[in-house]
Design a protein around this motif. Structure first.
Motif, PDB file in Angstrom:
ATOM      1  N   GLU A 138      40.578  36.913  27.876  1.00 47.25           N
ATOM      2  CA  GLU A 138      40.226  35.597  28.415  1.00 47.25           C
ATOM      3  C   GLU A 138      40.439  35.560  29.924  1.00 47.25           C
ATOM      4  O   GLU A 138      39.624  34.998  30.663  1.00 47.25           O
ATOM      5  N   VAL A 139      41.518  36.177  30.381  1.00 53.39           N
ATOM      6  CA  VAL A 139      41.778  36.244  31.821  1.00 53.39           C
ATOM      7  C   VAL A 139      40.662  37.016  32.516  1.00 53.39           C
ATOM      8  O   VAL A 139      40.146  36.592  33.556  1.00 53.39           O
ATOM      9  N   LEU A 140      40.275  38.152  31.939  1.00 54.63           N
ATOM     10  CA  LEU A 140      39.212  38.971  32.525  1.00 54.63           C
ATOM     11  C   LEU A 140      37.895  38.209  32.564  1.00 54.63           C
ATOM     12  O   LEU A 140      37.173  38.251  33.572  1.00 54.63           O
ATOM     13  N   ARG A 141      37.584  37.501  31.490  1.00 55.35           N
ATOM     14  CA  ARG A 141      36.346  36.724  31.447  1.00 55.35           C
ATOM     15  C   ARG A 141      36.351  35.643  32.529  1.00 55.35           C
ATOM     16  O   ARG A 141      35.343  35.432  33.223  1.00 55.35           O
ATOM     17  N   ASN A 142      37.489  34.965  32.696  1.00 53.08           N
ATOM     18  CA  ASN A 142      37.594  33.921  33.714  1.00 53.08           C
ATOM     19  C   ASN A 142      37.407  34.492  35.119  1.00 53.08           C
ATOM     20  O   ASN A 142      36.742  33.886  35.969  1.00 53.08           O
ATOM     21  N   ILE A 143      37.993  35.657  35.357  1.00 50.55           N
ATOM     22  CA  ILE A 143      37.881  36.290  36.673  1.00 50.55           C
ATOM     23  C   ILE A 143      36.436  36.662  36.970  1.00 50.55           C
ATOM     24  O   ILE A 143      35.928  36.420  38.072  1.00 50.55           O
ATOM     25  N   LYS A 144      35.753  37.232  35.993  1.00 54.13           N
ATOM     26  CA  LYS A 144      34.356  37.626  36.203  1.00 54.13           C
ATOM     27  C   LYS A 144      33.468  36.405  36.425  1.00 54.13           C
ATOM     28  O   LYS A 144      32.553  36.433  37.266  1.00 54.13           O
ATOM     29  N   GLU A 145      33.733  35.324  35.694  1.00 56.45           N
ATOM     30  CA  GLU A 145      32.954  34.095  35.884  1.00 56.45           C
ATOM     31  C   GLU A 145      33.213  33.503  37.266  1.00 56.45           C
ATOM     32  O   GLU A 145      32.284  33.035  37.938  1.00 56.45           O
ATOM     33  N   ASN A 146      34.478  33.527  37.695  1.00 57.71           N
ATOM     34  CA  ASN A 146      34.818  33.013  39.025  1.00 57.71           C
ATOM     35  C   ASN A 146      34.163  33.852  40.120  1.00 57.71           C
ATOM     36  O   ASN A 146      33.721  33.318  41.147  1.00 57.71           O
ATOM     37  N   ASP A 147      34.112  35.163  39.905  1.00 58.65           N
ATOM     38  CA  ASP A 147      33.482  36.047  40.888  1.00 58.65           C
ATOM     39  C   ASP A 147      32.013  35.689  41.081  1.00 58.65           C
ATOM     40  O   ASP A 147      31.507  35.656  42.209  1.00 58.65           O
ATOM     41  N   ILE A 148      31.330  35.429  39.973  1.00 60.54           N
ATOM     42  CA  ILE A 148      29.908  35.077  40.044  1.00 60.54           C
ATOM     43  C   ILE A 148      29.731  33.770  40.802  1.00 60.54           C
ATOM     44  O   ILE A 148      28.870  33.646  41.679  1.00 60.54           O
ATOM     45  N   TYR A 202      39.035  42.187  54.527  1.00 60.96           N
ATOM     46  CA  TYR A 202      38.328  41.760  53.317  1.00 60.96           C
ATOM     47  C   TYR A 202      38.852  42.604  52.158  1.00 60.96           C
ATOM     48  O   TYR A 202      38.646  43.815  52.113  1.00 60.96           O
ATOM     49  N   MET A 203      39.550  41.949  51.233  1.00 60.04           N
ATOM     50  CA  MET A 203      40.201  42.664  50.143  1.00 60.04           C
ATOM     51  C   MET A 203      39.308  42.743  48.908  1.00 60.04           C
ATOM     52  O   MET A 203      38.639  41.772  48.544  1.00 60.04           O
ATOM     53  N   ILE A 204      39.297  43.910  48.293  1.00 63.35           N
ATOM     54  CA  ILE A 204      38.581  44.083  47.033  1.00 63.35           C
ATOM     55  C   ILE A 204      39.495  44.788  46.038  1.00 63.35           C
ATOM     56  O   ILE A 204      40.321  45.623  46.407  1.00 63.35           O
ATOM     57  N   THR A 205      39.352  44.401  44.785  1.00 64.35           N
ATOM     58  CA  THR A 205      40.130  44.997  43.704  1.00 64.35           C
ATOM     59  C   THR A 205      39.277  44.992  42.448  1.00 64.35           C
ATOM     60  O   THR A 205      38.570  44.019  42.168  1.00 64.35           O
ATOM     61  N   ASN A 206      39.330  46.056  41.686  1.00 61.91           N
ATOM     62  CA  ASN A 206      38.614  46.141  40.423  1.00 61.91           C
ATOM     63  C   ASN A 206      38.963  44.926  39.545  1.00 61.91           C
ATOM     64  O   ASN A 206      40.140  44.580  39.418  1.00 61.91           O
ATOM     65  N   PRO A 207      37.961  44.252  38.935  1.00 61.20           N
ATOM     66  CA  PRO A 207      38.236  43.060  38.111  1.00 61.20           C
ATOM     67  C   PRO A 207      39.245  43.316  37.002  1.00 61.20           C
ATOM     68  O   PRO A 207      40.079  42.449  36.705  1.00 61.20           O
ATOM     69  N   GLU A 208      39.180  44.496  36.376  1.00 61.68           N
ATOM     70  CA  GLU A 208      40.113  44.805  35.295  1.00 61.68           C
ATOM     71  C   GLU A 208      41.550  44.883  35.804  1.00 61.68           C
ATOM     72  O   GLU A 208      42.487  44.450  35.128  1.00 61.68           O
ATOM     73  N   VAL A 209      41.718  45.425  36.999  1.00 63.66           N
ATOM     74  CA  VAL A 209      43.055  45.510  37.592  1.00 63.66           C
ATOM     75  C   VAL A 209      43.559  44.116  37.946  1.00 63.66           C
ATOM     76  O   VAL A 209      44.720  43.774  37.704  1.00 63.66           O
ATOM     77  N   ARG A 210      42.679  43.291  38.515  1.00 62.96           N
ATOM     78  CA  ARG A 210      43.067  41.917  38.842  1.00 62.96           C
ATOM     79  C   ARG A 210      43.454  41.153  37.583  1.00 62.96           C
ATOM     80  O   ARG A 210      44.440  40.404  37.569  1.00 62.96           O
ATOM     81  N   ALA A 211      42.683  41.340  36.521  1.00 63.96           N
ATOM     82  CA  ALA A 211      42.968  40.648  35.262  1.00 63.96           C
ATOM     83  C   ALA A 211      44.330  41.065  34.709  1.00 63.96           C
ATOM     84  O   ALA A 211      45.091  40.232  34.208  1.00 63.96           O
TER      85      ALA A 211
END
Length: 225
Positions: free
Chosen positions: A171-181, A144-153
């Motif tokens: 915008e990329v960071l916002r999209n990632i956080k919305e997808n995570d939710i 199970y992989m985890i990565t800080n959202p900012e790093v992923r963005a």
């Protein structure tokens, strides 16, 4: 090392699941399966036939889907009935259709059954949604992989910039956080960590470091068989 195992890789978008799956499949000479690409393949077939899933079921049930490694571009490409389809499934229309059908139980069950049938013969690396909980609940190694959202963005932003796609980091960071939710809360198929999975936090790791660590885990499981 004659014994083989099945390996599942779960995690949010942008964690590097595909990169790790490719490394393990190449290193162990295992088959590689991208569940997201399989959903897009089904979407493409349904769009071409202009029929819904129920009407397409018997046809889709006979389709052969596999991934073949292309040494030239160092990538596993999707084939449908032995014909290259990797680049046909990457259009916006197919992605939109895949997102739509992935929210239905009947398509999710179809993909799960397809992969479970394939994985009945060991030696597979499967990554995507629900791989450790629903698709391969008996996989010998679950990551199970985890990565800080900012790093992923940052990673996604750099990839898009290299492809000349005009989008801001914010915008990329916002999209990632919305997808995570959505991934954690949607009713049909939320991301769930399998109880027996190993967490791989690659926030501060290179691709080489995460690949070496995961390969060590895999070889340890295999040697213990």
């Amino acid at each position: 090392m004659n014994s083989k195992i099945n390996i599942s890789i779960d995690g949010h978008a942008g964690c590097g699941k595909g990169t790790l799956a490719k490394h393990l499949a190449k290193s162990l000479n295992y088959s590689y399966f991208d569940t997201g690409a399989i959903y897009r393949a089904l979407a493409l077939l349904m769009m071409n036939n202009k029929l819904g899933f129920t009407e397409n079921f018997n046809y889709l049930n006979k389709i052969k889907i596999e991934f073949k490694y292309n040494e030239t571009n160092d990538f596993f490409e999707l084939y449908i009935n032995d014909e290259l389809a990797e680049y046909l499934i990457k259009t916006d229309a197919v992605s939109k259709k895949a997102s739509e059908i992935s929210k239905t139980n009947e398509v999710n069950n179809f993909v799960t059954n397809l992969l479970q049938k394939i994985a009945s013969e060991k030696g597979n690396v499967v990554f995507g949604r629900d791989t450790g909980t629903k698709v391969l609940p008996n996989a010998e190694l679950k990551i199970y992989m985890i990565t800080n959202p900012e790093v992923r963005a940052k990673r996604v932003f750099e990839e898009l910039k290299n492809k000349n796609i005009n989008i801001s980091y914010d915008e990329v960071l916002r999209n990632i956080k919305e997808n995570d939710i959505w991934d954690l809360t949607n009713a049909v198929s939320p991301i769930v960590k399998a109880d027996d999975s190993i967490i791989l936090d690659n926030t501060n790791m290179t691709k080489e470091e995460q690949g070496k660590l995961a390969l060590t885990w895999a070889k340890g499981v295999i040697s213990a068989l």
